[in-house]
Design a protein around this motif. Structure first.
Motif, short mmCIF file in Angstrom:
data_model
loop_
_atom_site.label_atom_id
_atom_site.label_comp_id
_atom_site.label_asym_id
_atom_site.label_seq_id
_atom_site.Cartn_x
_atom_site.Cartn_y
_atom_site.Cartn_z
N THR A 1 0.79 -0.96 0.13
CA THR A 1 0.18 0.14 0.01
C THR A 1 0.86 1.56 0.15
O THR A 1 0.47 2.04 -0.91
N ILE A 2 2.52 1.55 1.14
CA ILE A 2 2.53 2.39 0.69
C ILE A 2 3.21 3.20 -0.51
O ILE A 2 4.01 3.41 -1.40
N MET A 3 3.42 1.49 -1.20
CA MET A 3 4.47 1.01 -2.42
C MET A 3 3.01 2.39 -3.54
O MET A 3 4.01 2.21 -4.38
N PHE A 4 1.75 2.12 -3.49
CA PHE A 4 0.96 2.47 -4.24
C PHE A 4 0.96 3.70 -4.59
O PHE A 4 0.18 4.74 -5.10
N THR A 5 1.46 4.39 -3.83
CA THR A 5 1.63 6.14 -3.81
C THR A 5 2.61 6.70 -5.06
O THR A 5 3.25 7.77 -4.77
N GLN A 6 3.62 5.86 -4.89
CA GLN A 6 5.11 6.01 -6.25
C GLN A 6 4.21 7.01 -7.35
O GLN A 6 4.37 8.21 -7.39
N PRO A 7 2.88 5.92 -7.45
CA PRO A 7 2.47 7.20 -8.48
C PRO A 7 1.64 8.68 -8.52
O PRO A 7 2.31 9.63 -9.13
N LEU A 8 1.55 9.00 -7.52
CA LEU A 8 1.42 9.84 -6.74
C LEU A 8 2.81 10.47 -6.20
O LEU A 8 2.70 12.26 -6.67
N VAL B 1 -3.94 1.61 -20.79
CA VAL B 1 -5.75 -0.02 -20.65
C VAL B 1 -5.03 -0.34 -19.24
O VAL B 1 -5.54 -0.92 -18.74
N LEU B 2 -3.69 -0.59 -19.29
CA LEU B 2 -3.17 -1.82 -17.59
C LEU B 2 -2.99 -0.85 -17.57
O LEU B 2 -2.79 -1.63 -16.23
N SER B 3 -1.96 -0.42 -17.46
CA SER B 3 -2.11 0.72 -15.57
C SER B 3 -2.73 0.22 -14.77
O SER B 3 -2.23 -0.21 -13.64
N PRO B 4 -3.90 0.41 -14.63
CA PRO B 4 -5.18 0.36 -13.69
C PRO B 4 -4.79 -0.75 -12.86
O PRO B 4 -5.72 -1.26 -11.75
N PHE B 5 -4.79 -2.21 -13.86
CA PHE B 5 -4.73 -3.44 -13.14
C PHE B 5 -3.68 -3.70 -12.13
O PHE B 5 -3.16 -4.63 -11.98
N LEU B 6 -2.70 -2.13 -11.75
CA LEU B 6 -1.34 -2.25 -11.28
C LEU B 6 -1.97 -2.45 -9.69
O LEU B 6 -1.34 -3.83 -9.12
N TYR B 7 -2.93 -2.39 -9.35
CA TYR B 7 -3.55 -2.44 -8.07
C TYR B 7 -4.30 -3.32 -7.64
O TYR B 7 -4.48 -4.26 -6.75
N THR B 8 -4.36 -4.48 -8.78
CA THR B 8 -4.95 -5.70 -8.37
C THR B 8 -3.26 -6.86 -7.31
O THR B 8 -4.08 -7.43 -7.15
N ILE C 1 -5.97 5.31 -9.88
CA ILE C 1 -6.61 4.79 -10.76
C ILE C 1 -7.23 6.52 -10.72
O ILE C 1 -7.23 6.47 -12.09
N TYR C 2 -7.80 7.31 -9.78
CA TYR C 2 -8.20 8.73 -10.78
C TYR C 2 -6.74 9.72 -11.77
O TYR C 2 -7.36 9.98 -12.23
N LEU C 3 -5.56 9.22 -11.13
CA LEU C 3 -4.48 10.12 -11.06
C LEU C 3 -4.90 9.70 -12.88
O LEU C 3 -4.38 10.27 -13.88
N LEU C 4 -4.83 8.84 -12.91
CA LEU C 4 -4.36 7.18 -14.45
C LEU C 4 -5.22 7.75 -15.28
O LEU C 4 -5.45 7.71 -16.39
#
Length: 302
Positions: free
Chosen positions: A110-117, A247-254, A287-290
């Motif tokens: 979850t912390i790593m998920f902040t990387q796109p931010l 198209v693929l980027s949002p599926f990072l969060y799976t 996802i909103y950023l993407l």
């Protein structure tokens, strides 16, 4: 990592579904890599696990790219930038493995998920890609999600989360330099530098710190780090051959699903409601950023 070939301009529905499936499988592999590293580090050490990860990746890259036959792979237009990028990846990997000794898989992820931010936030001053108020608000919301997970001052999370936060900064820098190098060097050159730097820097250290006497099961797990990393990157490349990254980027969060499953079945970890709530906020912000990035690009191309 950049895909070696671009996606076809008009991907069919079947191609999109195949690519999405490949993307999800790739992140399942990366989750397995983190789980393997979490299992290995108490047994052989963090630096040793990092060395195993980079050495296996280097050997595979050498076999696939064959730099002895394709010398151009070794030549970089921006060698200093390549070295800095490789060092950032090495630092991010070691910091992530350090954090995994103490944190649950879902917490580090979850912390790593902040990387796109973070990348979106620093793209302005570094790349001139300034963000608007909507994306800035999404970044703020995402970091609120992180605060919900860590709950500073309320005993929310282990202090080792600091490793993950520093690792996010390193990985954000790595991602920025990857984007920069895409316009200067081939993906093969960048891939080779990524793994070679870790091997060159860590191998001499191994002569002094390697004291582990791994049993058969540990040796298997050591080999698995290379297997999961290699398979994951291969699936990622295949996915990007079918459709675009947008198209693929949002599926990072799976990846959070795989982390939840592996954390529970292997380590008996079950995240609390604060972690789940914070993760949901971070994922929604990402996802909103993407989405906003796709809107911006569609306007630019119109």
């Amino acid at each position: 990592m950049t895909a070696p070939t671009s996606a076809p301009p008009g991907a069919t529905r079947r191609q999109r579904l195949v690519a999405i499936a490949l993307m999800c499988c790739a992140f399942a592999c990366f989750s397995a890599l983190d789980a393997t590293a979490k299992w290995l580090t108490p047994r052989i050490g963090v630096i040793e696990t990092s060395w195993v990860r980079f050495t296996s990746a280097f050997l595979l890259a050498a076999l696939v790219l064959r730099p002895w036959s394709h010398r151009e792979i070794l030549r970089s237009v921006r060698p200093k930038v390549q070295i800095i990028r490789a060092l950032l990846l090495l630092a991010s990997t070691i910091l992530n493995f350090l954090a995994l000794q103490y944190l649950q898989l879902t917490e580090t992820m979850t912390i790593m998920f902040t990387q796109p931010l973070v990348v979106a936030l620093i793209s302005g001053p570094l790349l001139g890609e300034w963000i608007g108020p909507r994306r800035l608000a999404a970044i703020g919301v995402g970091f609120l999600g992180v605060l919900l997970i860590t709950r500073p001052g309320a005993g929310g999370i282990h202090w080792a989360a600091v490793y993950s936060f520093i690792g996010v900064g390193c990985y954000a820098g790595y991602s920025m330099l990857t984007r920069y190098l895409a316009g200067h060097d081939s993906s093969a050159t960048t891939l080779f530098y990524s793994s070679a730097a870790g091997v060159l820097l860590l191998s001499p250290v191994m002569l002094f710190i390697w004291h582990a006497k791994p049993d058969g099961w540990t040796l298997l797990m050591m080999a698995a780090t290379g297997f999961w990393a290699s398979l994951g990157h291969w699936l990622l490349i295949l996915a990007h051959r079918h459709v675009s990254a947008a198209v693929l980027s949002p599926f990072l969060y799976t990846q959070i699903i795989w982390m939840l499953a592996l954390g529970y079945f292997i380590f008996g970890d079950l995240p609390d409601r604060w972690t789940l709530a914070g993760a949901s906020i971070v994922i929604c912000a990402g996802i909103y950023l993407l989405h906003r990035e796709r809107v911006r690009k569609s306007v630019d191309y119109a």
